[in-house]
Enzyme design. Structure first.
Site, mmCIF file in Angstrom:
data_model
loop_
_atom_site.group_PDB
_atom_site.id
_atom_site.type_symbol
_atom_site.label_atom_id
_atom_site.label_comp_id
_atom_site.label_asym_id
_atom_site.label_seq_id
_atom_site.Cartn_x
_atom_site.Cartn_y
_atom_site.Cartn_z
ATOM 1 N N ASP A 54 0.823 -1.169 -0.048
ATOM 2 C CA ASP A 54 -0.063 -0.108 -0.059
ATOM 3 C C ASP A 54 1.110 1.248 -0.211
ATOM 4 O OD1 ASP A 54 0.891 -0.392 2.707
ATOM 5 O OD2 ASP A 54 -1.007 -1.216 3.267
ATOM 6 N N ASP A 56 1.126 5.025 1.539
ATOM 7 C CA ASP A 56 0.839 5.906 2.723
ATOM 8 C C ASP A 56 1.467 7.207 2.501
ATOM 9 O OD1 ASP A 56 -0.531 3.777 3.807
ATOM 10 O OD2 ASP A 56 1.233 3.451 5.245
ATOM 11 N N ASP A 140 8.637 2.891 13.604
ATOM 12 C CA ASP A 140 9.417 2.080 14.216
ATOM 13 C C ASP A 140 10.762 1.636 14.056
ATOM 14 O OD1 ASP A 140 8.576 1.030 11.847
ATOM 15 O OD2 ASP A 140 7.229 -0.384 12.665
HETATM 16 P P1 ATP Z 1 3.795 -3.425 4.972
HETATM 17 O O1 ATP Z 1 4.487 -3.901 3.960
HETATM 18 O O2 ATP Z 1 3.313 -4.726 5.839
HETATM 19 O O3 ATP Z 1 2.482 -2.635 4.586
HETATM 20 P P2 ATP Z 1 4.693 -1.077 6.331
HETATM 21 O O4 ATP Z 1 6.008 -0.864 6.923
HETATM 22 O O5 ATP Z 1 3.917 -0.289 5.202
HETATM 23 O O6 ATP Z 1 4.543 -2.600 6.040
HETATM 24 P P3 ATP Z 1 2.370 -0.564 7.690
HETATM 25 O O7 ATP Z 1 1.817 -1.330 8.909
HETATM 26 O O8 ATP Z 1 1.532 -0.392 6.418
HETATM 27 O O9 ATP Z 1 3.968 -1.213 7.792
HETATM 28 O O10 ATP Z 1 2.809 0.888 8.443
HETATM 29 C C1 ATP Z 1 3.068 1.762 7.606
HETATM 30 C C2 ATP Z 1 4.408 2.668 8.250
HETATM 31 O O11 ATP Z 1 3.746 3.265 9.782
HETATM 32 C C3 ATP Z 1 5.433 1.982 8.542
HETATM 33 O O12 ATP Z 1 6.219 1.900 7.534
HETATM 34 C C4 ATP Z 1 6.062 2.573 9.794
HETATM 35 O O13 ATP Z 1 6.675 3.770 9.228
HETATM 36 C C5 ATP Z 1 4.645 3.227 10.637
HETATM 37 N N1 ATP Z 1 4.378 2.159 11.645
HETATM 38 C C6 ATP Z 1 3.432 1.203 11.666
HETATM 39 N N2 ATP Z 1 3.340 0.593 12.528
HETATM 40 C C7 ATP Z 1 4.165 1.265 13.474
HETATM 41 C C8 ATP Z 1 4.251 1.085 15.017
HETATM 42 N N3 ATP Z 1 3.884 -0.007 15.582
HETATM 43 N N4 ATP Z 1 5.129 1.897 15.515
HETATM 44 C C9 ATP Z 1 5.788 2.855 14.772
HETATM 45 N N5 ATP Z 1 5.582 2.967 13.543
HETATM 46 C C10 ATP Z 1 4.768 2.356 12.822
HETATM 47 MG MG MG Z 2 2.193 -0.461 4.316
#
Ligand code: ATP
Ligand code: MG
Length: 427
Positions: A54, A56, A140
């Site tokens: 996705d 963001d 994170d």
């Molecule tokens: P995925 O490929 O699973 O979507 P992602 O890194 O995009 O991985 P998401 O859960 O979509 O993970 O979250 C988007 C962003 O938000 C992360 O890349 C991170 O920067 C931030 N984030 C998500 N969860 C947390 C958390 N628990 N604590 C701090 N930052 C977070």
């Molecule tokens: Mg994501």
């Protein structure tokens, strides 16, 4: 410290790889005079030449300003107030830059944004707007804190994520003990990213996870359920599981099950086989619904529990229901599996005895029932995994060929939705 800024010529991220919906959102924000960045996992994945799940967006526009700018926008989230901008088939999550958690651990109340830090240091609500730098540093891991700036197509790195991408390292931003205490789910995320990307968890973070794994007991069970699904549907479930074992995160997540595995290491082979199967399905583009996932992962454990109840005098059907429901309902304290999924898993297991009844009209009746497909997928998987019931498997496979499942009605708003795994994932 100033961020590292990679100009367009010095990185591989191109607008063509970003969804047109995310591009539209960012340009609109920019045209209205705001900063607009692609943020988080999307930038990480593009830099790694992977397909992001996705996209963001992070911006200095407030949720209210965003809502006024986009007709197709809804504000969501209690924990984080953010905007979902809806496009056909796609949602662009757009959040205002957020500030970090304050250090004092006291409950702090801001005028229209509230943040609470509980006794364990866990953040239970936050929504304070901040600068891009603050927003990056409250994420994170360093590799998840990168921005792509639509204004000049540069990549902005406040946390050292570019180096860690090169070195294949999952590094916590800030002090790992503190960051994991704020949100223990980050520990599972570390295991997921390490498994999915084939990275190592940086040593301090790794040691911190081993020390702090029991904090997972404080994570919200519904969030844990979401994370567990991501772990097992990420396409690298086996590698992720091995990280969960290595860091011992499996214990606080699946307490009884992991103790049962520990008693006899060969028990872990079934789980590995299940996860390899999950990964094959995922790579083939098939989705498995959670009930089948849980039935398969815990299958051998459930069979063990069922056998114990049968030996204690329960009828096989009751034993299956009691064993499965007892285990999964108990697990809900940590990982809240929805009730419907629990009953489906229990049906899958209690229906296994029906595969032994091959005489008379019973097979015909069973094969036409709604419960058949999931139960059969389990039966087939366990027959192959344990090299057992080959005759029965042949019987039912042949019977299916002459009794294909009825297609769902094609029209009408009450027509049942086609199940995503209706094609039958097990090959
Ligand atoms: P995925 O490929 O699973 O979507 P992602 O890194 O995009 O991985 P998401 O859960 O979509 O993970 O979250 C988007 C962003 O938000 C992360 O890349 C991170 O920067 C931030 N984030 C998500 N969860 C947390 C958390 N628990 N604590 C701090 N930052 C977070
Ligand atoms: Mg994501």
């Amino acid at each position: 410290m100033d961020p590292v800024v990679l100009k367009r010529a010095d990185h591989n991220v191109s607008r063509k790889q970003i969804s047109s919906a995310a591009i539209k959102v960012m340009y609109r924000l920019k045209d209205e005079g705001h900063t607009a960045y692609l943020a988080g996992g999307g930038v990480r994945d593009l830099l790694l030449n992977r397909n992001p799940k996705d996209f963001d967006v992070a911006t200095d526009a407030t949720p209210e300003q965003i809502r006024k700018m986009f007709r197709n926008c809804r504000l969501v989230g209690r924990r984080f107030r953010l905007a979902h901008i809806l496009f056909r088939g796609e949602v662009i999550e757009t959040s205002t830059f957020r500030a970090p958690v304050p250090d004092d651990g006291d409950e702090t109340v801001y005028c229209d944004n509230t943040l609470r830090v509980g006794e364990t240091g866990m953040v239970t609500r936050d929504n304070i707007f901040g600068t891009p730098k603050e927003d990056a540093l409250r994420r994170d891991f360093t590799i998840n804190a990168l921005f792509y700036n639509i204004a000049d197509f540069s990549v902005i790195d406040y946390a050292g994520g570019l180096n860690d991408l090169d070195d294949k390292i999952i590094r916590v931003i800030g002090e790992p003990d503190k960051r994991f205490a704020e949100d223990p789910v980050r520990m599972i995320r570390a295991a997921r990213f390490a498994g999915t990307l084939g990275f190592e968890i940086e040593q301090q973070a790794y040691d911190s996870i081993c020390r702090n794994k029991d904090l997972l007991a404080h994570a919200a069970p519904s969030r844990m359920y979401e994370e567990v699904q991501k772990l097992f549907f990420c396409g690298h479930a086996k590698d992720v599981f091995q990280w969960l074992e290595k860091t011992d995160l499996l214990h606080p997540m699946f307490h009884d099950f992991s103790h049962w595995i520990d008693e006899d290491k060969t028990r872990h082979d079934w789980v590995i086989q299940t996860l390899e199967q999950m990964d094959r399905w995922r790579q083939a583009g098939l989705r498995v619904h959670p009930a089948l996932l849980f039935a398969l992962i815990f299958g051998e454990y459930h069979e063990f529990l069922i056998q114990q109840l049968i030996e204690a005098g329960q009828a096989p059907h009751d034993a299956a229901r009691n064993a499965v429901q007892g285990h999964l309902k108990g697990m809900c304290e940590n990982v809240r599996v929805p009730k419907q999924a629990i009953y489906q898993v229990s049906d899958i297991m209690s229906n296994q005895a029906r595969f032994e009844r091959v005489k008379g009209r019973q097979p015909q009746r069973f094969i036409q029932s709604r419960a058949f497909l999931d139960a059969f997928l389990y039966f087939k998987f366990s027959a192959k995994a344990h090299d057992r019931n080959q005759d029965l498997l042949e019987f039912w496979t042949d019977l299916r060929k002459t009794n294909p499942p009825k297609p769902p009605p094609r029209k009408g708003k009450n027509a049942p939705k086609r199940r995503p795994d209706g094609e039958e994932p097990i090959g």
